[in-house]
Design a protein around this motif. Structure first.
Motif, PDB file in Angstrom:
ATOM      1  N   LEU A 126      55.873  57.614 134.521  1.00 37.67           N
ATOM      2  CA  LEU A 126      55.671  56.677 133.413  1.00 37.67           C
ATOM      3  C   LEU A 126      54.676  57.219 132.395  1.00 37.67           C
ATOM      4  N   GLU A 127      53.616  57.836 132.876  1.00 37.89           N
ATOM      5  CA  GLU A 127      52.618  58.379 131.952  1.00 37.89           C
ATOM      6  C   GLU A 127      53.189  59.508 131.108  1.00 37.89           C
ATOM      7  N   GLN A 128      54.045  60.315 131.706  1.00 41.85           N
ATOM      8  CA  GLN A 128      54.632  61.432 130.961  1.00 41.85           C
ATOM      9  C   GLN A 128      55.669  60.966 129.952  1.00 41.85           C
ATOM     10  N   ARG A 129      56.367  59.886 130.262  1.00 43.78           N
ATOM     11  CA  ARG A 129      57.526  59.501 129.470  1.00 43.78           C
ATOM     12  C   ARG A 129      57.351  58.229 128.658  1.00 43.78           C
ATOM     13  N   ASP A 130      56.149  57.632 128.658  1.00 46.26           N
ATOM     14  CA  ASP A 130      56.020  56.253 128.180  1.00 46.26           C
ATOM     15  C   ASP A 130      56.667  55.976 126.834  1.00 46.26           C
ATOM     16  N   TYR A 131      56.501  56.843 125.859  1.00 45.90           N
ATOM     17  CA  TYR A 131      57.045  56.533 124.531  1.00 45.90           C
ATOM     18  C   TYR A 131      58.548  56.731 124.440  1.00 45.90           C
ATOM     19  N   GLN A 132      59.140  57.382 125.424  1.00 47.66           N
ATOM     20  CA  GLN A 132      60.590  57.610 125.394  1.00 47.66           C
ATOM     21  C   GLN A 132      61.355  56.534 126.163  1.00 47.66           C
ATOM     22  N   LEU A 133      60.654  55.684 126.879  1.00 51.60           N
ATOM     23  CA  LEU A 133      61.324  54.715 127.741  1.00 51.60           C
ATOM     24  C   LEU A 133      61.854  53.534 126.938  1.00 51.60           C
ATOM     25  N   GLU A 134      63.108  53.176 127.177  1.00 53.01           N
ATOM     26  CA  GLU A 134      63.736  52.081 126.446  1.00 53.01           C
ATOM     27  C   GLU A 134      64.368  51.094 127.410  1.00 53.01           C
ATOM     28  N   PRO A 135      64.239  49.794 127.130  1.00 52.56           N
ATOM     29  CA  PRO A 135      64.874  48.793 127.980  1.00 52.56           C
ATOM     30  C   PRO A 135      66.375  49.010 128.061  1.00 52.56           C
ATOM     31  N   GLY A 136      66.927  48.813 129.273  1.00 55.77           N
ATOM     32  CA  GLY A 136      68.357  48.992 129.479  1.00 55.77           C
ATOM     33  C   GLY A 136      68.741  50.421 129.772  1.00 55.77           C
ATOM     34  N   SER A 137      67.784  51.332 129.685  1.00 58.88           N
ATOM     35  CA  SER A 137      68.090  52.744 129.933  1.00 58.88           C
ATOM     36  C   SER A 137      67.750  53.127 131.362  1.00 58.88           C
ATOM     37  N   ASP A 138      68.457  54.144 131.837  1.00 62.14           N
ATOM     38  CA  ASP A 138      68.260  54.638 133.201  1.00 62.14           C
ATOM     39  C   ASP A 138      67.650  56.031 133.163  1.00 62.14           C
ATOM     40  N   TYR A 139      66.759  56.275 134.090  1.00 60.95           N
ATOM     41  CA  TYR A 139      66.074  57.558 134.187  1.00 60.95           C
ATOM     42  C   TYR A 139      66.017  57.954 135.657  1.00 60.95           C
ATOM     43  N   SER A 140      65.685  59.203 135.894  1.00 59.20           N
ATOM     44  CA  SER A 140      65.467  59.614 137.282  1.00 59.20           C
ATOM     45  C   SER A 140      64.379  60.675 137.316  1.00 59.20           C
ATOM     46  N   PHE A 141      63.750  60.791 138.458  1.00 62.92           N
ATOM     47  CA  PHE A 141      62.763  61.843 138.676  1.00 62.92           C
ATOM     48  C   PHE A 141      62.763  62.207 140.145  1.00 62.92           C
ATOM     49  N   THR A 142      62.175  63.336 140.443  1.00 54.48           N
ATOM     50  CA  THR A 142      62.203  63.854 141.818  1.00 54.48           C
ATOM     51  C   THR A 142      60.868  63.607 142.500  1.00 54.48           C
ATOM     52  N   ILE A 143      60.960  63.147 143.724  1.00 54.45           N
ATOM     53  CA  ILE A 143      59.781  62.968 144.568  1.00 54.45           C
ATOM     54  C   ILE A 143      59.797  64.078 145.607  1.00 54.45           C
ATOM     55  N   ARG A 144      58.679  64.770 145.746  1.00 54.32           N
ATOM     56  CA  ARG A 144      58.609  65.760 146.817  1.00 54.32           C
ATOM     57  C   ARG A 144      58.266  65.040 148.103  1.00 54.32           C
ATOM     58  N   GLY A 145      59.066  65.264 149.106  1.00 53.12           N
ATOM     59  CA  GLY A 145      58.863  64.564 150.362  1.00 53.12           C
ATOM     60  C   GLY A 145      59.964  63.561 150.579  1.00 53.12           C
ATOM     61  N   GLU A 146      60.019  63.028 151.762  1.00 54.00           N
ATOM     62  CA  GLU A 146      61.099  62.105 152.103  1.00 54.00           C
ATOM     63  C   GLU A 146      60.696  60.669 151.886  1.00 54.00           C
ATOM     64  N   VAL A 147      61.620  59.888 151.398  1.00 48.57           N
ATOM     65  CA  VAL A 147      61.392  58.459 151.207  1.00 48.57           C
ATOM     66  C   VAL A 147      62.298  57.724 152.161  1.00 48.57           C
TER      67      VAL A 147
END
Length: 87
Positions: free
Chosen positions: A66-87
């Motif tokens: 969120l901190e890296q992308r805050d100004y690019q985030l738009e309601p209704g839009s989908d994003y993804s990012f990678t987490i290192r480690g298992e969830v």
């Protein structure tokens, strides 16, 4: 020669609400079988994530995303990012 990298998990984010006046972005995030709702008060740098189950796994990486992308985030839009480690 095996590499000792951690497994990676992809987290999917959907922004559902955004208010610059209130300084908030809200949405949902999914990773594997988990699903959370979040609200990020970016002026205060506060991120709340519910439910608590699995929250420790997602909160830090979600906050960074969120901190890296805050100004690019738009309601209704989908994003993804990678987490290192298992969830």
């Amino acid at each position: 020669m095996g590499s000792h990298r951690l497994p990676q998990t992809t987290a999917y984010v959907r922004i559902t609400n955004q208010s610059w006046q209130q300084g908030k972005i809200a949405g949902e995030v999914r990773a594997n079988q988990f699903e959370w709702q979040f609200e990020w008060c970016f002026r205060r740098g506060e991120l709340s994530v519910e439910p608590s189950l699995g929250r420790a796994l997602i909160k830090e990486p979600l906050n960074r995303f969120l901190e890296q992308r805050d100004y690019q985030l738009e309601p209704g839009s989908d994003y993804s990012f990678t987490i290192r480690g298992e969830v």
